[in-house]
Motif scaffolding. Structure first.
Motif, PDB file in Angstrom:
ATOM      1  N   SER A 206       0.822  -1.220   0.000  1.00 21.63           N
ATOM      2  CA  SER A 206       0.000   0.000   0.000  1.00 21.63           C
ATOM      3  C   SER A 206       0.851   1.264   0.000  1.00 21.63           C
ATOM      4  O   SER A 206       0.343   2.360   0.246  1.00 21.63           O
ATOM      5  N   ASP A 207       2.167   1.144  -0.260  1.00 20.83           N
ATOM      6  CA  ASP A 207       2.993   2.331  -0.472  1.00 20.83           C
ATOM      7  C   ASP A 207       2.632   2.929  -1.833  1.00 20.83           C
ATOM      8  O   ASP A 207       2.114   2.246  -2.711  1.00 20.83           O
ATOM      9  N   ASN A 208       2.958   4.218  -1.994  1.00 20.83           N
ATOM     10  CA  ASN A 208       2.566   4.921  -3.214  1.00 20.83           C
ATOM     11  C   ASN A 208       3.727   5.612  -3.897  1.00 20.83           C
ATOM     12  O   ASN A 208       4.755   5.898  -3.271  1.00 20.83           O
ATOM     13  N   THR A 209       3.541   5.884  -5.181  1.00 28.70           N
ATOM     14  CA  THR A 209       4.407   6.811  -5.908  1.00 28.70           C
ATOM     15  C   THR A 209       3.492   7.775  -6.661  1.00 28.70           C
ATOM     16  O   THR A 209       2.433   7.380  -7.160  1.00 28.70           O
ATOM     17  N   ILE A 210       3.869   9.047  -6.693  1.00 26.81           N
ATOM     18  CA  ILE A 210       3.061  10.070  -7.358  1.00 26.81           C
ATOM     19  C   ILE A 210       3.555  10.233  -8.791  1.00 26.81           C
ATOM     20  O   ILE A 210       4.758  10.340  -9.034  1.00 26.81           O
ATOM     21  N   VAL A 211       2.613  10.249  -9.735  1.00 25.03           N
ATOM     22  CA  VAL A 211       2.945  10.374 -11.152  1.00 25.03           C
ATOM     23  C   VAL A 211       2.200  11.567 -11.751  1.00 25.03           C
ATOM     24  O   VAL A 211       1.203  12.032 -11.202  1.00 25.03           O
ATOM     25  N   LYS A 212       2.705  12.054 -12.884  1.00 26.11           N
ATOM     26  CA  LYS A 212       2.099  13.223 -13.538  1.00 26.11           C
ATOM     27  C   LYS A 212       1.612  12.855 -14.933  1.00 26.11           C
ATOM     28  O   LYS A 212       2.330  12.231 -15.713  1.00 26.11           O
ATOM     29  N   GLY A 213       0.369  13.257 -15.229  1.00 22.12           N
ATOM     30  CA  GLY A 213      -0.195  13.000 -16.549  1.00 22.12           C
ATOM     31  C   GLY A 213      -0.600  14.290 -17.239  1.00 22.12           C
ATOM     32  O   GLY A 213      -0.680  15.349 -16.617  1.00 22.12           O
ATOM     33  N   TYR A 214      -0.849  14.197 -18.547  1.00 15.97           N
ATOM     34  CA  TYR A 214      -1.297  15.367 -19.309  1.00 15.97           C
ATOM     35  C   TYR A 214      -2.494  14.980 -20.170  1.00 15.97           C
ATOM     36  O   TYR A 214      -2.690  13.811 -20.533  1.00 15.97           O
ATOM     37  N   LEU A 215      -3.299  15.989 -20.481  1.00 22.68           N
ATOM     38  CA  LEU A 215      -4.491  15.779 -21.307  1.00 22.68           C
ATOM     39  C   LEU A 215      -4.703  17.020 -22.163  1.00 22.68           C
ATOM     40  O   LEU A 215      -4.799  18.136 -21.647  1.00 22.68           O
ATOM     41  N   ASN A 216      -4.729  16.837 -23.468  1.00 20.89           N
ATOM     42  CA  ASN A 216      -5.011  17.931 -24.396  1.00 20.89           C
ATOM     43  C   ASN A 216      -6.383  17.683 -25.013  1.00 20.89           C
ATOM     44  O   ASN A 216      -6.628  16.614 -25.579  1.00 20.89           O
ATOM     45  N   ALA A 217      -7.282  18.658 -24.869  1.00 19.52           N
ATOM     46  CA  ALA A 217      -8.660  18.417 -25.295  1.00 19.52           C
ATOM     47  C   ALA A 217      -9.353  19.715 -25.691  1.00 19.52           C
ATOM     48  O   ALA A 217      -8.862  20.817 -25.437  1.00 19.52           O
ATOM     49  N   ARG A 218     -10.522  19.554 -26.295  1.00 18.64           N
ATOM     50  CA  ARG A 218     -11.434  20.674 -26.524  1.00 18.64           C
ATOM     51  C   ARG A 218     -12.593  20.516 -25.549  1.00 18.64           C
ATOM     52  O   ARG A 218     -13.193  19.444 -25.460  1.00 18.64           O
ATOM     53  N   VAL A 219     -12.860  21.581 -24.793  1.00  9.84           N
ATOM     54  CA  VAL A 219     -13.946  21.540 -23.812  1.00  9.84           C
ATOM     55  C   VAL A 219     -15.070  22.473 -24.251  1.00  9.84           C
ATOM     56  O   VAL A 219     -14.858  23.421 -25.023  1.00  9.84           O
ATOM     57  N   PHE A 220     -16.278  22.196 -23.729  1.00 15.66           N
ATOM     58  CA  PHE A 220     -17.453  22.957 -24.162  1.00 15.66           C
ATOM     59  C   PHE A 220     -18.376  23.209 -22.979  1.00 15.66           C
ATOM     60  O   PHE A 220     -18.514  22.386 -22.081  1.00 15.66           O
TER      61      PHE A 220
END
Length: 283
Positions: A206-220
């Motif tokens: 139950s130990d953790n590692t923090i990761v970073k993600g990205y998202l490119n999108a069109r929002v409405f």
């Protein structure tokens, strides 16, 4: 005299071959000989049973360990030693993390991120945990004994006017508002480039590692008001930083018309399988 010399030479050679045979046998027994795929698979199966290792896919895991061993030229002993290092104290660590989850203090990645999310909702900030392994940070939080309100108060105090402080530095907390527009009235349709951090969990401890993600999108949004946007079209996504994890992979859930999207990510830290999510909101 010549016969004696000849006999001595023969005896010496016999002893030499005998010594080499014993040495080779000892090396093979101790794991010093080159590892085969069959031997590696057997070691993995034994380790899974001995340490109660949780893996998403047995065959994929065997292939991963074999590739690691082959690439590094590891012996059987070296592979077994790595399993011992990664899982020897897994049960003890899991018990500690379960105790942390049950107390009132902020001392896990999930609790810290949830507290930061509350601050973000209340103060329209975008605070996030720093990328990387969280085990030592959890140990640090254990010593502080801060409940949720005390934790939030200290974070806000240290982040005020970008002054920073020990807690912010130790947890690597950053404000994504420096990279993304703040919460305000926006166009009813626009392209956005988003970043978000998520948690990958070691199912064995139950130990953790923090990761970073990205998202490119069109929002409405019909109105353009904060909180009313949905994803009209997702152009690209991925994990830009897996923290301490290797061999990472990811997929996305979230379709047109959704207010949120989630990157499902997984990878390995040493021989440990980790998996988790990176959440996004259209705004």
């Amino acid at each position: 005299m010549k016969k004696i010399k000849t006999l001595c030479a023969v005896c010496a050679m016999a002893m030499c071959f005998s010594t080499l045979s014993v040495t080779a046998s000892a090396e093979e027994t101790s794991g010093g000989a080159a590892l085969t795929r069959e031997q590696c698979n057997k070691i993995v199966e034994t380790a899974i049973e001995e340490y109660h290792i949780v893996v998403p896919d047995m065959e994929e895991y065997k292939a991963y360990i074999w590739d690691m061993a082959k690439e590094s030229g590891l012996t059987a002993n070296a592979v077994e030693t790595q399993f011992q290092a990664d899982f020897g104290k897994a049960a003890e660590r899991k018990k500690l993390n379960e105790k942390r989850a049950a107390d009132v203090y902020i001392n896990s990645a999930e609790e810290a991120m949830a507290a930061l999310d509350e601050i973000n909702a209340e103060k329209h900030t975008a605070y996030n945990l720093g990328v990387g392994p969280f085990a030592e940070k959890a140990d640090y939080l254990d010593a502080l004994q801060l409940d949720k309100e005390a934790f939030k108060e200290r974070v806000e105090h240290e982040m005020k006017n970008n002054q920073g402080g020990e807690l912010v530095e130790k947890l690597g907390i950053e404000d994504f508002n420096e990279k993304l527009p703040g919460v305000s009235l926006r166009s009813i349709r626009e392209d956005v480039q988003q970043e978000s951090n998520g948690i990958l969990t070691n199912l064995n401890t139950s130990d953790n590692t923090i990761v970073k993600g990205y998202l490119n999108a069109r929002v409405f949004s019909v109105t353009g008001n904060p909180g009313s946007f949905t994803y009209e079209r997702i152009k690209s996504y991925g994990v830009s930083n897996y923290g301490s994890a290797k061999n990472g992979s990811c997929s996305l859930s979230g379709s047109s018309g959704s207010h949120t999207a989630v990157i499902h990510a997984s990878g390995y830290i040493g021989y440990i399988s980790v998996t988790g999510q990176i959440p996004f909101s259209a705004g």
